[in-house]
Motif scaffolding. Structure first.
Motif, mmCIF file in Angstrom:
data_model
loop_
_atom_site.group_PDB
_atom_site.id
_atom_site.type_symbol
_atom_site.label_atom_id
_atom_site.label_comp_id
_atom_site.label_asym_id
_atom_site.label_seq_id
_atom_site.Cartn_x
_atom_site.Cartn_y
_atom_site.Cartn_z
ATOM 1 N N MET A 65 43.072 63.005 103.939
ATOM 2 C CA MET A 65 43.173 61.550 104.101
ATOM 3 C C MET A 65 41.795 60.925 103.921
ATOM 4 S SD MET A 65 45.680 60.946 107.347
ATOM 5 C CE MET A 65 44.591 61.860 108.443
ATOM 6 N N GLN A 66 41.727 59.831 103.190
ATOM 7 C CA GLN A 66 40.507 59.061 103.053
ATOM 8 C C GLN A 66 40.501 57.987 104.131
ATOM 9 O OE1 GLN A 66 37.981 59.835 100.944
ATOM 10 N NE2 GLN A 66 39.218 61.633 100.461
ATOM 11 N N VAL A 67 39.999 58.334 105.297
ATOM 12 C CA VAL A 67 39.985 57.415 106.436
ATOM 13 C C VAL A 67 38.542 57.217 106.866
ATOM 14 C CG1 VAL A 67 40.748 57.017 108.801
ATOM 15 C CG2 VAL A 67 42.252 58.211 107.195
ATOM 16 N N SER A 68 38.070 55.967 106.818
ATOM 17 C CA SER A 68 36.706 55.691 107.263
ATOM 18 C C SER A 68 36.675 55.583 108.785
ATOM 19 C CB SER A 68 36.195 54.386 106.637
ATOM 20 O OG SER A 68 36.936 53.283 107.122
ATOM 21 N N VAL A 69 35.637 56.132 109.389
ATOM 22 C CA VAL A 69 35.455 56.073 110.841
ATOM 23 C C VAL A 69 34.098 55.429 111.118
ATOM 24 C CG1 VAL A 69 35.284 57.379 112.988
ATOM 25 C CG2 VAL A 69 36.837 58.165 111.164
ATOM 26 N N THR A 70 34.135 54.324 111.852
ATOM 27 C CA THR A 70 32.911 53.581 112.175
ATOM 28 C C THR A 70 32.714 53.577 113.679
ATOM 29 O OG1 THR A 70 33.311 52.135 110.276
ATOM 30 C CG2 THR A 70 31.688 51.403 111.891
ATOM 31 N N ASP A 71 31.605 54.160 114.117
ATOM 32 C CA ASP A 71 31.317 54.251 115.553
ATOM 33 C C ASP A 71 29.851 53.905 115.790
ATOM 34 O OD1 ASP A 71 31.016 54.801 118.221
ATOM 35 O OD2 ASP A 71 31.113 56.978 117.988
ATOM 36 N N PRO A 72 29.524 52.610 115.885
ATOM 37 C CA PRO A 72 28.123 52.215 116.072
ATOM 38 C C PRO A 72 27.591 52.519 117.466
ATOM 39 C CG PRO A 72 29.539 50.288 116.165
ATOM 40 C CD PRO A 72 30.419 51.435 115.777
ATOM 41 N N PHE A 73 28.475 52.901 118.413
ATOM 42 C CA PHE A 73 28.055 53.115 119.795
ATOM 43 C C PHE A 73 27.864 54.596 120.148
ATOM 44 C CE2 PHE A 73 30.772 49.352 119.523
ATOM 45 C CZ PHE A 73 29.923 48.380 120.015
ATOM 46 N N GLY A 74 28.302 55.489 119.285
ATOM 47 C CA GLY A 74 28.201 56.910 119.593
ATOM 48 C C GLY A 74 29.070 57.309 120.772
ATOM 49 N N LEU B 150 39.048 62.868 120.367
ATOM 50 C CA LEU B 150 40.322 62.983 119.643
ATOM 51 C C LEU B 150 40.749 61.651 119.040
ATOM 52 C CD1 LEU B 150 42.800 65.265 121.640
ATOM 53 C CD2 LEU B 150 41.978 65.565 119.295
ATOM 54 N N ALA B 151 40.519 60.563 119.789
ATOM 55 C CA ALA B 151 40.975 59.243 119.337
ATOM 56 C C ALA B 151 40.290 58.815 118.046
ATOM 57 C CB ALA B 151 40.727 58.201 120.431
ATOM 58 N N LEU B 152 39.100 59.370 117.776
ATOM 59 C CA LEU B 152 38.384 59.033 116.545
ATOM 60 C C LEU B 152 38.605 60.065 115.443
ATOM 61 C CD1 LEU B 152 34.933 57.676 117.791
ATOM 62 C CD2 LEU B 152 37.095 56.488 117.487
ATOM 63 N N ASP B 153 39.467 61.024 115.693
ATOM 64 C CA ASP B 153 39.787 62.031 114.681
ATOM 65 C C ASP B 153 40.970 61.542 113.850
ATOM 66 O OD1 ASP B 153 41.580 64.448 113.805
ATOM 67 O OD2 ASP B 153 39.579 65.267 114.093
ATOM 68 N N PRO B 154 40.783 61.278 112.563
ATOM 69 C CA PRO B 154 41.860 60.700 111.749
ATOM 70 C C PRO B 154 43.147 61.520 111.753
ATOM 71 C CG PRO B 154 39.780 60.534 110.589
ATOM 72 C CD PRO B 154 39.522 61.390 111.797
ATOM 73 N N ALA B 155 43.046 62.825 111.635
ATOM 74 C CA ALA B 155 44.256 63.645 111.590
ATOM 75 C C ALA B 155 44.998 63.583 112.916
ATOM 76 C CB ALA B 155 43.889 65.091 111.255
ATOM 77 N N ALA B 156 44.266 63.630 114.020
ATOM 78 C CA ALA B 156 44.904 63.557 115.341
ATOM 79 C C ALA B 156 45.542 62.191 115.550
ATOM 80 C CB ALA B 156 43.874 63.843 116.432
ATOM 81 N N ALA B 157 44.838 61.138 115.146
ATOM 82 C CA ALA B 157 45.382 59.786 115.331
ATOM 83 C C ALA B 157 46.645 59.596 114.506
ATOM 84 C CB ALA B 157 44.326 58.751 114.961
ATOM 85 N N GLN B 158 46.621 60.017 113.254
ATOM 86 C CA GLN B 158 47.801 59.880 112.402
ATOM 87 C C GLN B 158 49.004 60.586 113.027
ATOM 88 O OE1 GLN B 158 47.669 58.865 108.713
ATOM 89 N NE2 GLN B 158 49.878 58.954 108.740
ATOM 90 N N ILE C 161 39.268 53.607 111.092
ATOM 91 C CA ILE C 161 39.084 53.608 112.544
ATOM 92 C C ILE C 161 37.735 52.946 112.836
ATOM 93 C CG2 ILE C 161 38.858 55.017 114.628
ATOM 94 C CD1 ILE C 161 40.407 57.226 113.215
ATOM 95 N N ARG C 162 37.729 52.004 113.781
ATOM 96 C CA ARG C 162 36.483 51.330 114.158
ATOM 97 C C ARG C 162 36.381 51.243 115.679
ATOM 98 N NH1 ARG C 162 38.791 48.319 110.373
ATOM 99 N NH2 ARG C 162 39.708 46.963 111.955
ATOM 100 N N VAL C 163 35.228 51.585 116.214
ATOM 101 C CA VAL C 163 34.974 51.328 117.639
ATOM 102 C C VAL C 163 34.469 49.899 117.743
ATOM 103 C CG1 VAL C 163 33.715 52.017 119.694
ATOM 104 C CG2 VAL C 163 34.426 53.747 118.035
ATOM 105 N N ALA C 164 35.248 49.055 118.421
ATOM 106 C CA ALA C 164 34.917 47.632 118.480
ATOM 107 C C ALA C 164 34.057 47.270 119.685
ATOM 108 C CB ALA C 164 36.205 46.801 118.495
ATOM 109 N N ARG C 165 34.353 47.890 120.832
ATOM 110 C CA ARG C 165 33.579 47.600 122.047
ATOM 111 C C ARG C 165 33.481 48.878 122.883
ATOM 112 N NH1 ARG C 165 37.003 43.162 122.146
ATOM 113 N NH2 ARG C 165 38.114 43.833 124.018
#
Length: 342
Positions: free
Chosen positions: A1-10, A22-30, A54-58
């Motif tokens: 899967m071509q899923v972008s993951v953005t996590d500016p907060f680490g 797990l929540a930021l893992d594309p395969a697990a989320a799908q 997937i984006r971490v917003a806050r």
């Protein structure tokens, strides 16, 4: 899967929120979305959910996190649909209570197409493996900006009607919040500030004493379900529809608290934006007048009391942000004026 993951907060390093890995893992989320989102999937064989981003917003370290998921829904004999989910994770919580609370409000007349134009985001489910509740992201802008526009008075009236609708819905809850609780929180915060800034210590002590006296004068309320964290950041405006957000603190309490809290935030916004505590007073008056008209004259004193208590709480809040420190002294003086201490 071509899923972008953005996590500016680490957030993967947050040991208090371990499920975020797990929540930021594309395969697990799908996989989990296909299993736990029946409102979207319907008959699972007929709908295909495809995760796109997937984006971490806050993120508040050790406490909570908000993650956005972009999805594409493909159904037979229908064009594809794109949407964004908002997932909420809180420390030592499993998401079930948050989902049930939002779902209860949704079912109490706040659906996306409610005729009165007042809604809440659609609750979509819980992913136990992520300890996450999920809801649909809604369109629009925070009403913080709408209140500043020339038609801001109109939006102030609409917001008063929207929060009254929530109070009248009588969505049950087993949590409560009293004036005693409100004053206890205020004491904790202002005394903390007094210890950190002794130069303000005596003034803060006088403000706290006056706030206690003010709280004792507020008439006993007719208790009901309240938002308890109601301000402009909790309302989204989309054309003529209002969306109420974040029911994490929903409880049984004084309905006047919600409007008073909102008014206190408007006053602080006015001071911060325009340098004057009265620049948006027409919005404040319109909101208070409409709410009192709907809920009864007996709520008026409570609304004004809670507005002042909210301003007192902003003394502490302003001290926590470098860009707002210049307001702390002015908020102290404003509270002294409202409490009759000057």
């Amino acid at each position: 899967m071509q899923v972008s993951v953005t996590d500016p907060f680490g957030v993967n390093n947050d040991l208090e929120l371990p499920t975020l890995v797990l929540a930021l893992d594309p395969a697990a989320a799908q996989k989990q979305f296909r299993r736990h989102l029946p409102r979207l999937a319907g008959a699972r064989s007929a709908v295909e959910l495809k995760l796109r981003a997937i984006r971490v917003a806050r993120h508040k370290p050790g406490r909570r996190c908000v993650v956005e998921y972009d999805l594409r829904l493909e159904r037979p004999h229908a064009p594809p649909q794109t949407l964004t989910l908002i997932g909420k994770v809180r420390a030592r919580r499993y998401g079930n209570a948050d989902y049930r609370r939002l779902d209860a409000v949704w079912r109490a007349g706040f659906q996306s197409d409610s005729p009165d134009g007042v809604s809440v985001p659609e609750p979509l489910g819980v992913v136990p493996q992520f300890q996450m509740s999920l809801q649909r992201k809604v369109p629009g802008e925070l009403c913080t900006a709408a209140l500043l526009r020339p038609d801001g008075v109109r939006w102030a009236v609409r917001i008063a009607e929207a929060i009254h609708k929530l109070h009248a819905a009588k969505v049950p809850t087993d949590r409560s919040h009293s004036m005693k609780d409100e004053l206890s929180i205020l004491h904790e915060h202002l005394l903390q500030l007094a210890r950190a800034r002794p130069v303000w210590g005596k003034r803060l002590e006088r403000i706290l004493k006056a706030c206690d006296e003010l709280g004792a004068c507020v008439p006993p309320p007719r208790l009901g379900g309240i938002h308890r964290d109601f301000y402009s950041g909790q309302v989204i405006v989309d054309r003529d529809r209002l969306w109420l957000l974040d029911f994490d603190l929903y409880c049984r309490g004084d309905p006047a608290l919600d409007v008073g809290n909102f008014l206190g935030h408007i006053t602080e916004q006015s001071l911060r934006t325009f340098g004057s505590a009265t620049a948006l007073v027409d919005r404040e008056r319109a909101m208070e007048d409409r709410f009192v008209e709907l809920s009864g004259e007996a709520t008026s004193q409570g609304v004004r009391g809670y507005a002042t208590l909210t301003l007192a709480r902003h003394i502490y809040l302003s001290s926590r942000f470098a860009e707002r420190l210049h307001l702390t002294e002015r908020l102290i003086a404003l509270c002294e004026q409202r409490l009759g201490l000057r």
